[in-house]
Design an enzyme around this catalytic site. Structure first.
Site, PDB file in Angstrom:
ATOM      1  N   SER A  89      -8.939 -44.702   7.955  1.00 23.14           N
ATOM      2  CA  SER A  89      -9.850 -44.277   9.025  1.00 23.14           C
ATOM      3  C   SER A  89     -10.653 -45.490   9.476  1.00 23.14           C
ATOM      4  CB  SER A  89     -10.808 -43.215   8.478  1.00 23.14           C
ATOM      5  OG  SER A  89     -11.857 -42.967   9.399  1.00 23.14           O
TER       6      SER A  89
ATOM      7  N   TYR B  81     -16.656 -40.664   1.839  1.00 21.76           N
ATOM      8  CA  TYR B  81     -15.474 -40.798   2.698  1.00 21.76           C
ATOM      9  C   TYR B  81     -15.205 -42.269   3.024  1.00 21.76           C
ATOM     10  CZ  TYR B  81     -12.262 -39.836   6.594  1.00 21.76           C
ATOM     11  OH  TYR B  81     -11.155 -39.784   7.428  1.00 21.76           O
TER      12      TYR B  81
HETATM   13  P1  NDP Z   1      -6.539 -31.965   9.157  1.00 23.93           P
HETATM   14  O1  NDP Z   1      -7.692 -31.371   8.435  1.00 23.93           O
HETATM   15  O2  NDP Z   1      -6.140 -31.402  10.467  1.00 23.93           O
HETATM   16  O3  NDP Z   1      -5.257 -32.007   8.214  1.00 23.93           O
HETATM   17  C1  NDP Z   1      -5.375 -32.404   6.880  1.00 23.93           C
HETATM   18  C2  NDP Z   1      -4.072 -32.175   6.170  1.00 23.93           C
HETATM   19  O4  NDP Z   1      -4.245 -32.597   4.814  1.00 23.93           O
HETATM   20  C3  NDP Z   1      -3.682 -30.721   6.173  1.00 23.93           C
HETATM   21  O5  NDP Z   1      -2.279 -30.606   6.256  1.00 23.93           O
HETATM   22  C4  NDP Z   1      -4.174 -30.257   4.804  1.00 23.93           C
HETATM   23  O6  NDP Z   1      -3.339 -29.200   4.376  1.00 23.93           O
HETATM   24  C5  NDP Z   1      -3.958 -31.502   3.970  1.00 23.93           C
HETATM   25  N1  NDP Z   1      -4.797 -31.560   2.794  1.00 23.93           N
HETATM   26  C6  NDP Z   1      -6.143 -31.683   2.714  1.00 23.93           C
HETATM   27  N2  NDP Z   1      -6.538 -31.679   1.440  1.00 23.93           N
HETATM   28  C7  NDP Z   1      -5.419 -31.560   0.679  1.00 23.93           C
HETATM   29  C8  NDP Z   1      -5.164 -31.492  -0.705  1.00 23.93           C
HETATM   30  N3  NDP Z   1      -6.152 -31.529  -1.614  1.00 23.93           N
HETATM   31  N4  NDP Z   1      -3.885 -31.360  -1.124  1.00 23.93           N
HETATM   32  C9  NDP Z   1      -2.872 -31.307  -0.234  1.00 23.93           C
HETATM   33  N5  NDP Z   1      -3.047 -31.358   1.093  1.00 23.93           N
HETATM   34  C10 NDP Z   1      -4.307 -31.485   1.542  1.00 23.93           C
HETATM   35  O7  NDP Z   1      -6.933 -33.514   9.307  1.00 23.93           O
HETATM   36  P2  NDP Z   1      -6.189 -34.740  10.018  1.00 23.93           P
HETATM   37  O8  NDP Z   1      -4.806 -34.398  10.342  1.00 23.93           O
HETATM   38  O9  NDP Z   1      -7.084 -35.219  11.082  1.00 23.93           O
HETATM   39  O10 NDP Z   1      -6.272 -35.797   8.831  1.00 23.93           O
HETATM   40  C11 NDP Z   1      -5.144 -36.517   8.355  1.00 23.93           C
HETATM   41  C12 NDP Z   1      -5.616 -37.850   7.831  1.00 23.93           C
HETATM   42  O11 NDP Z   1      -6.173 -38.599   8.907  1.00 23.93           O
HETATM   43  C13 NDP Z   1      -6.709 -37.765   6.766  1.00 23.93           C
HETATM   44  O12 NDP Z   1      -6.433 -38.671   5.736  1.00 23.93           O
HETATM   45  C14 NDP Z   1      -7.971 -38.165   7.508  1.00 23.93           C
HETATM   46  O13 NDP Z   1      -8.918 -38.763   6.655  1.00 23.93           O
HETATM   47  C15 NDP Z   1      -7.413 -39.150   8.518  1.00 23.93           C
HETATM   48  N6  NDP Z   1      -8.257 -39.347   9.695  1.00 23.93           N
HETATM   49  C16 NDP Z   1      -8.495 -38.346  10.587  1.00 23.93           C
HETATM   50  C17 NDP Z   1      -9.305 -38.559  11.688  1.00 23.93           C
HETATM   51  C18 NDP Z   1      -9.610 -37.505  12.686  1.00 23.93           C
HETATM   52  O14 NDP Z   1     -10.510 -37.720  13.535  1.00 23.93           O
HETATM   53  N7  NDP Z   1      -8.927 -36.379  12.703  1.00 23.93           N
HETATM   54  C19 NDP Z   1      -9.937 -39.875  11.924  1.00 23.93           C
HETATM   55  C20 NDP Z   1      -9.598 -40.861  10.932  1.00 23.93           C
HETATM   56  C21 NDP Z   1      -8.793 -40.602   9.871  1.00 23.93           C
HETATM   57  P3  NDP Z   1      -3.776 -27.868   3.581  1.00 23.93           P
HETATM   58  O15 NDP Z   1      -5.076 -27.423   4.142  1.00 23.93           O
HETATM   59  O16 NDP Z   1      -2.617 -26.949   3.824  1.00 23.93           O
HETATM   60  O17 NDP Z   1      -3.843 -28.303   2.164  1.00 23.93           O
END
Ligand code: NDP
Length: 262
Positions: A148, A161
């Site tokens: 990020s 974070y």
């Molecule tokens: P979402 O919350 O939309 O998606 C997160 C995904 O991670 C989901 O599929 C969720 O699935 C999964 N997840 C979360 N915790 C766990 C866990 N403990 N075990 C397994 N799966 C997990 O977020 P994003 O798609 O935006 O985020 C993806 C990545 O991008 C992250 O690493 C985030 O830090 C990074 N990011 C996002 C930004 C943004 O603005 N969106 C900006 C910068 C970085 P489920 O709930 O089914 O477990």
């Protein structure tokens, strides 16, 4: 189909692919011929993404769906074991699962939150990488970590974070040195604000999330927040043979926000 986007015969594991950036990335890899392995904790969301991947796959490939919580070591092990058992190989590992854990230093649940943030965003990546190296060495594969801009600049109450992502960036650079001689590339993408369920997963309402995106878009040099496809495109490039001389880099994809005046 261009060379850069031909992933036929590649097995690609994307964590956090039941939604957001991970789901968008799984669909793109599937579209360009990969056998994708998708994983998350929500079975219904995972099935929905599996349908989307199968619908665009030129070979009609169905994803392997693995329900797993990456903050649990046993689930990480089962995830890699299931992938190898099903396909006998792993070409690309996308460590994308993550959660925004924010709180003031005075929070009474500080250690629980620290553990949740670090286990989800960092420990899982270290362990999944450990479990994958031998398989990736055989395929001369590569790893892409999703960090990020919060790994590159501080956010108020965001120390858990920000630390998890900053450490992930350094992990990437160290691993690029260690795994280069094995033929494995390791890169990290630092997204800016991307429209996903990320803010809602932190407890924001849809209205609050939209208000945040509006503010971020105004401050962003390109005048918008990102979409999952923006990050998926960067991931597919770094995973492709066209990036074969690229390892240990930060790839910032944020519409220029990082260096814009706040
Ligand atoms: P979402 O919350 O939309 O998606 C997160 C995904 O991670 C989901 O599929 C969720 O699935 C999964 N997840 C979360 N915790 C766990 C866990 N403990 N075990 C397994 N799966 C997990 O977020 P994003 O798609 O935006 O985020 C993806 C990545 O991008 C992250 O690493 C985030 O830090 C990074 N990011 C996002 C930004 C943004 O603005 N969106 C900006 C910068 C970085 P489920 O709930 O089914 O477990």
């Amino acid at each position: 189909m261009s060379t850069s986007k031909n992933f036929a015969n590649k097995v690609v594991l994307i964590t956090g692919s039941s939604g957001g950036i991970g789901a968008g990335t799984a669909v793109e890899f599937a579209r360009y011929g990969a056998q994708v392995v998708i994983t998350g904790r929500n079975a219904d969301n995972l099935s929905e993404v599996a349908k989307q991947c199968a619908a665009v796959s030129p070979n009609g490939l169905k994803p392997l769906e693995v329900l797993a919580d990456v903050s649990k070591d046993a689930d990480c092990k089962r995830l890699i074991d299931s992938t190898i058992s099903a396909f006998k190989r792993l070409d690309i590992l996308v460590n994308n699962a993550g959660k925004g854990v924010f709180c003031p230093i005075t929070d009474t649940a500080i250690l629980d939150k620290y553990r949740e943030g670090m286990d989800t965003n960092l420990r899982s990546v270290v362990y999944l990488t450990h479990l994958s190296v031998d398989h990736l060495e055989k395929t001369k594969g590569n790893i892409i970590n999703i960090s990020s801009v919060a790994g590159l600049k501080p956010y108020r109450t965001g120390f858990i974070y920000c630390m998890s992502k900053c450490a992930l960036d350094m992990f990437t650079k160290c691993l690029a040195l260690e795994l280069g001689p094995k033929g494995i590339r390791v890169n990290v993408i630092n997204p800016g604000a991307i429209r996903t369920n990320f803010t809602q997963a932190m407890g924001y309402t849809n209205e609050q999330a939209e208000a945040l995106y509006t503010t971020r878009a105004v401050k962003c040099p390109v005048g918008r927040v990102g979409e999952s496809i923006d990050i998926a495109n960067a991931i597919l490039f770094l995973a492709s043979d066209e990036a074969s001389f690229v390892t240990g880099v930060h790839f910032v994809s944020d519409g220029g926000s990082l260096h814009a005046p706040s």
